[in-house]
Design an enzyme around this catalytic site. Structure first.
Site, PDB file in Angstrom:
ATOM      1  N   PRO A 236       0.858  -1.192   0.000  1.00 24.34           N
ATOM      2  CG  PRO A 236      -0.105  -1.158   2.119  1.00 24.34           C
ATOM      3  CD  PRO A 236       0.888  -1.887   1.295  1.00 24.34           C
ATOM      4  CG  ASP A 412       5.026  -1.258   2.797  1.00 27.05           C
ATOM      5  OD1 ASP A 412       3.867  -1.119   3.223  1.00 27.05           O
ATOM      6  OD2 ASP A 412       5.546  -2.360   2.566  1.00 27.05           O
ATOM      7  CG  HIS A 413       0.374   4.081   5.034  1.00 30.38           C
ATOM      8  ND1 HIS A 413       0.883   4.353   6.281  1.00 30.38           N
ATOM      9  CD2 HIS A 413      -0.576   5.013   4.814  1.00 30.38           C
ATOM     10  CE1 HIS A 413       0.250   5.383   6.809  1.00 30.38           C
ATOM     11  NE2 HIS A 413      -0.641   5.810   5.936  1.00 30.38           N
ATOM     12  NE  ARG A 414       2.803  -3.948   3.446  1.00 28.88           N
ATOM     13  CZ  ARG A 414       3.463  -4.964   2.905  1.00 28.88           C
ATOM     14  NH1 ARG A 414       2.950  -6.177   2.981  1.00 28.88           N
ATOM     15  NH2 ARG A 414       4.605  -4.782   2.278  1.00 28.88           N
TER      16      ARG A 414
END
Ligand code: CAO
Length: 440
Positions: A236, A412-414
């Site tokens: 994401p 990476d928004h994780r």
């Protein structure tokens, strides 16, 4: 029961060959010809097969070890004393016997090819991994002869199997897992679109609209395409944009030009960006991480290795500069010049492209005011650099001309929160705007 030591066969004179996979565990009962380890030189990856059936009593190597001809690999309790070929000598201690065993089906030729964008330890080398028993449709997958044999026996198309071995090498358990997936009705994907549940792009006959020709993609381009799709679909992404004021930096860089010429290095913006990114990764270590294999942990890195995307004739490659935080500008400029040349000459080794914590991708020389770079997994952030331009900036009382460098940070928004990324990015643009801060 006789114990035998299986040793490294003749590797055509190659010394210090890397062990990239250990395919067995202590206690395994193996059949003759099953692979025990995979060794990799810069020219070939070689599966060393068992010259006899037996039970593994001890393993003498681990992944990452360097071995040479005659070094012990495993200790075997043999249950079949027949040699690999003629059977005259004890094959377990005879390197020549092993040599013969690997010389034919077990040598997978591979040129010393560099890796494409999104290359890491878990990404396969670019070169087509061909073996004597590869089938027409399975030439471009990274798998050894034993795995190919198993796939053939089970009717598995290796192109559909995701490899989880070192550099995404397909292992026997990957093939078995794939078969299980299909048998249990969890239909394996035939394409990325099927996998994501996205309607496939329809095939179009372009020749209906005019003259066309089709060029086969190079292996690097194919792998780059696969890695980009993998990263785009799995990660994401969030991309933030900002401008760094490089007016002073450019004056400083130009002042250094004569000295750079004397030293025989090209001092472009990249070495400055490397230094600034290294400082930002040290200051905001939340960005210097990866998500671990099971997706449950954050791997924090205490080193700062940075890759720079290079547009090389064979395709996009990302050589990695090591310990950037400990190096000065001149050293970085020299190393960057060398590694860029190596990339353009197609001389990068897989090692040159491994271990990156972060990537810089610069389209500054080509132009454009911004782009959204795709994160180079398993890294979690990438900096896109566009073309600097003189622009009017309001200083509180008037507009003044400043040279602004457009930057885009994708992450990476994780793994990274917006606030962490924001702090990292603000620090980065501040340092680029006033590189004296690197001394603080
Ligand atoms: N703004 C304005 N001009 C720039 C610039 C920028 N951000 N960056 C470079 N330039 C200009 C400069 O005039 C430079 O010459 P001088 O420094 O001598 O004035 C000139 O471009 C040539 O730069 P260069 O390309 O030789 O060197 P570099 O260090 O800037 O870039 C490299 C090297 C390897 C990053 C670049 O050649 C390259 O391959 N970029 C492609 C990366 C890519 O394709 N990324 C993927 C994008 S999509 O994911």
């Amino acid at each position: 029961m006789a114990k035998q030591i299986i040793v490294v066969p003749d590797m055509g004179g190659a010394e210090g060959v890397e062990v990239i996979d250990v395919c067995v565990a202590v206690g395994d009962s193996l059949e003759k010809e099953e692979s025990i380890v995979v060794l990799e030189t810069d020219k070939a990856s070689v599966e060393v097969p068992l010259p006899m059936a037996g039970k593994v009593a001890d393993i003498k190597v681990k992944v990452g070890d360097s071995v040479s001809e005659g070094d012990p690999l495993v200790e075997l309790e043999s249950i079949e004393l027949e040699s690999a070929d003629a059977g005259a000598d004890s094959p377990s201690t005879d390197a020549a016997a092993n040599t013969e065993a690997v010389a034919e089906p077990n040598v997978a030729k591979e040129s010393a090819m560099p890796e494409p964008m999104a290359t890491t330890e878990t990404t396969p080398p670019q070169a087509t991994h061909q073996t004597a028993d590869s089938t027409v449709d399975q030439r471009d997958v990274y798998a050894g002869p034993a795995v190919r044999k198993l796939a053939r026996e089970m009717g598995v198309d290796l192109n559909q199997v995701i490899g989880t071995g070192l550099r995404s090498r397909i292992t026997k358990s990957n093939v078995k897992e794939y078969v299980k997936t299909v048998l249990t009705g969890r239909q394996a994907p035939s394409s990325l679109s099927d996998n994501a549940g996205i309607p496939p792009i329809p095939a179009v006959d372009f020749s209906l609209f005019g003259e066309v020709d089709v060029q086969e993609m190079s292996s690097i381009k194919k792998l780059t395409a696969a890695n980009m799709s993998r990263n785009w679909l799995n990660i994401p992404h969030v991309t933030q944009f900002d401008n760094a004021d490089i007016t002073e930096l450019e004056i400083f860089r130009k002042d250094l030009k004569a000295e750079a010429d004397k030293r025989g290095v090209k001092l472009t913006l990249i070495p400055f960006l490397l230094k600034a990114c290294a400082a930002a990764l040290r200051t905001e270590p939340t960005v210097n991480v990866s998500i671990d294999a099971d997706g449950m942990g954050i791997v924090r890195k205490h080193y700062v290795h940075i890759g720079v995307a290079v547009d090389a004739p064979a395709g996009l490659m990302v050589p990695v500069l090591r310990d950037v935080d400990n190096k000065g500008l001149w050293q970085l400029a020299a190393e960057f010049g060398e590694i860029t040349q190596k990339a353009r000459d197609g001389k990068l080794t897989p090692k040159d492209m491994q271990g990156g914590c972060f990537t810089i991708s610069s389209l500054g020389a080509m132009g454009g005011t911004g782009f959204t770079p795709i994160v180079n997994a398993p890294e979690v952030a990438i900096l896109g650099v566009s073309k600097a331009a003189m622009q009017p900036v309001w200083n509180g009382s008037e507009f003044v001309p400043r040279q602004l460098l457009p930057l885009a940070l994708s992450y990476d928004h994780r793994a990274i929160n917006g606030s962490d990324a924001g702090r990292f990015f603000t620090y980065l643009t501040t340092v680029i705007g006033d590189i004296r801060r690197l001394l603080l």
